[in-house]
Design an enzyme around this catalytic site. Structure first.
Site, PDB file in Angstrom:
ATOM      1  N   GLU A 142       0.817  -1.219   0.000  1.00  0.00           N
ATOM      2  CA  GLU A 142       0.000   0.000   0.000  1.00  0.00           C
ATOM      3  C   GLU A 142       0.851   1.269   0.000  1.00  0.00           C
ATOM      4  O   GLU A 142       0.873   2.030   0.970  1.00  0.00           O
ATOM      5  CB  GLU A 142      -0.948   0.008   1.204  1.00  0.00           C
ATOM      6  N   GLU A 298      -6.282  -7.910  -0.802  1.00  0.00           N
ATOM      7  CA  GLU A 298      -6.801  -8.022   0.573  1.00  0.00           C
ATOM      8  C   GLU A 298      -8.245  -7.556   0.560  1.00  0.00           C
ATOM      9  O   GLU A 298      -8.558  -6.536  -0.053  1.00  0.00           O
ATOM     10  CB  GLU A 298      -6.070  -7.071   1.532  1.00  0.00           C
TER      11      GLU A 298
HETATM   12  C1  GAL Z   1      -4.519  -3.057   5.057  1.00  0.00           C
HETATM   13  C2  GAL Z   1      -3.045  -3.400   5.156  1.00  0.00           C
HETATM   14  C3  GAL Z   1      -2.833  -4.661   5.973  1.00  0.00           C
HETATM   15  C4  GAL Z   1      -3.609  -4.580   7.245  1.00  0.00           C
HETATM   16  C5  GAL Z   1      -5.056  -4.372   6.930  1.00  0.00           C
HETATM   17  C6  GAL Z   1      -5.873  -4.443   8.212  1.00  0.00           C
HETATM   18  O1  GAL Z   1      -4.754  -1.784   4.604  1.00  0.00           O
HETATM   19  O2  GAL Z   1      -2.441  -3.587   3.909  1.00  0.00           O
HETATM   20  O3  GAL Z   1      -1.468  -4.838   6.212  1.00  0.00           O
HETATM   21  O4  GAL Z   1      -3.111  -3.529   8.011  1.00  0.00           O
HETATM   22  O5  GAL Z   1      -5.184  -3.127   6.269  1.00  0.00           O
HETATM   23  O6  GAL Z   1      -6.809  -3.578   8.403  1.00  0.00           O
END
Ligand code: GAL
Length: 665
Positions: A142, A298
Site C-alpha cells: 500500500e 486483501e
Molecule cells: C490493510 C493493510 C494490511 C492490514 C489491513 C488491516 O490496509 O495492507 O497490512 O493492516 O489493512 O486492516
C-alpha cells in the site's frame, strides 16, 4: 477465479503451519501471500540472511497445493536499518521524523533505503525465482505519498524542477512566484513545501506532488527490475490502497502485470448502502487502472478492533459473500482475504481473521467462508476469461484531485472523490456499468458517454481530444469548476469554463458558493424541482440550450444545466451540485438516448454488473441491504447457483447474490 489469504507464518509457532495449510486446502483457499512485512526475520542484521523459516513455510504450502505470492518487505524496514541509516526517516512539513514502530516509516528518496531494498529484494528473488510454488510478487505494501521534507527529497526536488523548467526564469514564470515576493534567484532557495500552510503557492504545491509521485514510481522501478531479471515468467503487482486516489496509480501500475488492490468496506447499517456504492466505484477504478481485470490482494474477513480505529460492527450473515462476489462482478479474478488468523500481538492484534484467535473449527464466519470458497472455485470454469465491457467512462485525474485539495473552493471542500462516487452511484442506480479511467487514456473513442466532473485543470490537448470525441458522435458531461486553471495550477485568463467554453457552448457569467443550507432549487425540463448545494454557476449560453433553471435567489430563471450540439455529438454542462434524484433523471435520459443497455428498475441498494465472454454474458445481482429485495426478470434465466429461474419476480434475500445467464452454465 480463485480465493487466497494473507498469511504470516512468522507470527505463529511452526506447529500451526501444517494445520493451517491443510485447512486452507480443505476449504478451497489456493493462494497465500507471504512475507510483505518480515524484513527483520529475513535479514536480522545487515547482510545476515535467514530464509530457512520461509523456505519451510513455502514448502508446507506447496505440499498442500497452495500457490504463493511473495511480498517484498520494504514498507517495514527493521530497527537495525533505521538506526544505521537515519537518512531513511521521513521528515514531515515541520521537519519532525516519522519514527519506526508502525510501518511505512521510510523515505523513498533515501539512497540508503534504495541500496538496502535492492539487497533484500535481490536475495529473495534469487532464492525463490525457480520455486514452483511461487507464482508472483507483490511489491511493498500500500504505497502512499510520504510528502517528505528530508534533505534527500529537497535535493531531488530541485533536480526534478531543474529538469522540468531548465531555468529559474521559466520556473518563476510557470509558478507565478512574483506574488508575495516568492521569486527564486538561486536554486538553493527552493525547498519542499515546509510549514504545513495550505496557502502556499498552488502551482508549487502541485509540482511537489508530481515530484513525489515520480519518486515513488522510481523506487518501485528499482524493485521491478530485480524481479524481472531474476524471475521471468512470474507476475509482479502491488496492492493499492488509496481511497481517495491521491497517488498516480495509473502510472505506478503501467510497468506491472495487472492491478492489485486492497478493498475494505464497512458493514455498519448506518454506512450501508453508501459504503457498497462507494466500494463499487473503487472497484471500477481498480479495473480502470490497466483497463483489464485485476486481483483483490486483501479484503474483509470480519471486523473487530484494530489500531486504526474503534471496533466496527461484525459482518452480518451473507455480507462477506456479497463483498467477495461484488469484487468478482466488477472484474476481480482472484480475491484474497485479510487475514487467515488475527495476530496475537502487535498493533492489529484485535483485528479478526477468517480463523478466530482461538482457532475454533466452526465459527459462523468459517462456515460462510467455506461456502464462498466452494462457490467461487466451482464457478471458475464458467467465469474464467470473462471481462466487463462498458459504454460509459468517468474521467479520473489525481492531479485535479490534488489541486482541489490544495484549494478546496468552499468551506467543506468541493470534494473530487465525493463527486466522482456520487455520479458513479447515479449510474449504478440506473443499472448501467461505468469504467473509471485516467483522463489521459487514449481509449476515449471506445465509449459512448464520457462523464468528467470538475475538470478544474485543463490544457489545449485535452480540449482537442474531447472535441474530437464529441464531434465524432460522443456525448460528454461537464460540470461546474471546469476549465478554471491551466496545468500549472494557475487561473485561466478567460471566463469559465475557460478552454472548454466553446465545446460547452456557454460562459459562466457569475458563480455563487451557495453552501449547504438546502434552500436552493432547480427546475428540470420535466417540471420537477430538485435541491442543489455547494455551488451554482450562473450560465450565459452562447450556443447551448438550457434544460434546467434555478428556481430562487437573484439568479432564478437563469440556466443551471445546458446541452450543446457539437458535430455529431452533445455536450452537457451541469452548473450546480444536485441531489442524486436529478442525476438519475438526467443520466437516465442520456443513457436511453444513447441506447446504452441497462438493467431497469433496480431496487435501491441492489447492484448489477455484467461479465462477458464472446456471446455469453453473466449478470451479477447483489443486494447490499439487510432487507429482501425483488427484481422482475423479463425473461426466464439460468442461475449459476440455483439452476433455471422463471420469468417474473426474483427475490434476493438480505446480502443475497445471484449470477444469471441465458441457456445453461
Ligand atoms: C490493510 C493493510 C494490511 C492490514 C489491513 C488491516 O490496509 O495492507 O497490512 O493492516 O489493512 O486492516
Amino acid at each position: 477465479m480463485r480465493v487466497g489469504v494473507a498469511y504470516y507464518p512468522e507470527h505463529w509457532d511452526e506447529a500451526y503451519w501444517e494445520l493451517d495449510a491443510k485447512k486452507m486446502q480443505e476449504i478451497g483457499v489456493s493462494i497465500v501471500r507471504l512475507a510483505e512485512f518480515s524484513w527483520s526475520r529475513m535479514e536480522p542484521e545487515e547482510d545476515v540472511f535467514t530464509f530457512d523459516w520461509l523456505d519451510r513455510a513455502i514448502d508446507i504450502m506447496f505440499r498442500h497445493g497452495i500457490e504463493i505470492v511473495l511480498g517484498t518487505p520494504t514498507s517495514a524496514p527493521p530497527n537495525w536499518f533505521m538506526e544505521k541509516y537515519p537518512d531513511a526517516y521521513i521528515l514531515d512539513d515541520r521537519l519532525q521524523p516519522r519514527y519506526e514502530g508502525i510501518r511505512g516509516h521510510r523515505c523513498v528518496n533515501s539512497p540508503s533505503l534504495a541500496k538496502r531494498s535492492v539487497v533484500i529484494v535481490e536475495q529473495m528473488a534469487q532464492r525463490y525465482a525457480v520455486h514452483p510454488a511461487i507464482i508472483g510478487w507483490q511489491i511493498d505494501n500500500e504505497f502512499e505519498l510520504s510528502l517528505c521534507n528530508c534533505p534527500n527529497c529537497e535535493r531531488e526536488f530541485r533536480e526534478w524542477a531543474f529538469k522540468k523548467f531548465d531555468s529559474l526564469e521559466v520556473l518563476n514564470n510557470a509558478w507565478g512566484t512574483v506574488v508575495w515576493s516568492g521569486e527564486y534567484s538561486n536554486w538553493s532557495q527552493l525547498h519542499t513545501p515546509r510549514g504545513g500552510k495550505r496557502q502556499l503557492n498552488p502551482a508549487f504545491q502541485l509540482d511537489y506532488h508530481r515530484f513525489q509521485n515520480q519518486s515513488l514510481a522510481a523506487y518501485q522501478q528499482l524493485q521491478i527490475e530485480i524481479l524481472r531479471r531474476h524471475c521471468p515468467g512470474k507476475f509482479v503487482t502491488h496492492n493499492m490502497w488509496e481511497d481517495p486516489l491521491a497517488i498516480d496509480y495509473y502510472k505506478l501500475f503501467e510497468p506491472l502485470d495487472f492491478a492489485g488492490t486492497d478493498y475494505y468496506i464497512a458493514s455498519n447499517p448506518e454506512q450501508l448502502p453508501t459504503s457498497a456504492y462507494n466500494g463499487a466505484y473503487y472497484l471500477d477504478q481498480a479495473r480502470g487502472l490497466k483497463q483489464q481485470n485485476f486481483w483483490i490482494m486483501e479484503t474483509n474477513s470480519g471486523f473487530g478492533n484494530s489500531c486504526w480505529g474503534p471496533a466496527r460492527r461484525t459482518m452480518p450473515p451473507g455480507f462477506l459473500r456479497a463483498v467477495m462476489w461484488q469484487c468478482i462482478s466488477r472484474g476481480a479474478d482472484v480475491v484474497m482475504n485479510y487475514l487467515w488468523r488475527g495476530s496475537m500481538s502487535g498493533s492489529e492484534q484485535l483485528s479478526s481473521g477468517i480463523m478466530g484467535h482461538a482457532n475454533q473449527p466452526s465459527t459462523r464466519r468459517l462456515v460462510e467462508y467455506t461456502q464462498i470458497c466452494g462457490e467461487i472455485n466451482r464457478l471458475s470454469d464458467s467465469l474464467d476469461g470473462t471481462t466487463l465491457n462498458n459504454d460509459i467512462e468517468i474521467f479520473y485525474s489525481h492531479e485535479i484531485h490534488r489541486a482541489l485539495q490544495i484549494q478546496p473552493q468552499i468551506k467543506d471542500g468541493l470534494n473530487y472523490d465525493k463527486i466522482q462516487k456520487f455520479y458513479h452511484t447515479a449510474f449504478n442506480n440506473l443499472g448501467v456499468g461505468t469504467d473509471v479511467i485516467h483522463w489521459n487514456s487514449n481509449k476515449l473513442n471506445s465509449y459512448k458517454l464520457i462523464v468528467a466532473p470538475y475538470l478544474f485543470l485543463m490544457n489545449h490537448e485535452m480540449v482537442y481530444r474531447l472535441e474530437g470525441f464529441v464531434s465524432a458522435g460522443g456525448t460528454l458531461v461537464l460540470t461546474n469548476r471546469s476549465g478554471i486553471k491551466d496545468m500549472n495550477n494557475n487561473v485561466s485568463p478567460t471566463l469559465a469554463p475557460g478552454l472548454l467554453a466553446n465545446i460547452a457552448g456557454l460562459t459562466v457569467e457569475e458563480w455563487d458558493a451557495i453552501g449547504q443550507d438546502g434552500q436552493h432549487q432547480v427546475m428540470s425540463r420535466n417540471g420537477r424541482i430538485y435541491k442543489i448545494t455547494d455551488w451554482a454557476d450562473i450560465i450565459a449560453p452562447t450556443s447551448a440550450s438550457p434544460i434546467a433553471w434555478y428556481n430562487n435567489d437573484y439568479f432564478a430563471g437563469r440556466a443551471a444545466v445546458t446541452v450543446n450540439n457539437l458535430g455529431k455529438g452533445k455536450v452537457y454542462y451541469i452548473g450546480a451540485n444536485f441531489e442524486l434524484d436529478y442525476l438519475i433523471e438526467l443520466f437516465g435520459q442520456i443513457v436511453d438516448d444513447l441506447k446504452i443497455t441497462r438493467i431497469p428498475n433496480l431496487p435501491n441498494g441492489v447492484h448489477a454488473s455484467i461479465r462477458r465472454k464472446a456471446t455469453k454474458f453473466y449478470l451479477f445481482l447483489i443486494n447490499f441491504t439487510d432487507e429482501r429485495k425483488t427484481i422482475v426478470l423479463e425473461h426466464a434465466c439460468y442461475s449459476l447457483f440455483d439452476g433455471p429461474i422463471p420469468m417474473g419476480p426474483l427475490n434476493l434475500p438480505p446480502f443475497g447474490v445471484e449470477i444469471l445467464c441465458e441457456g445453461t452454465e
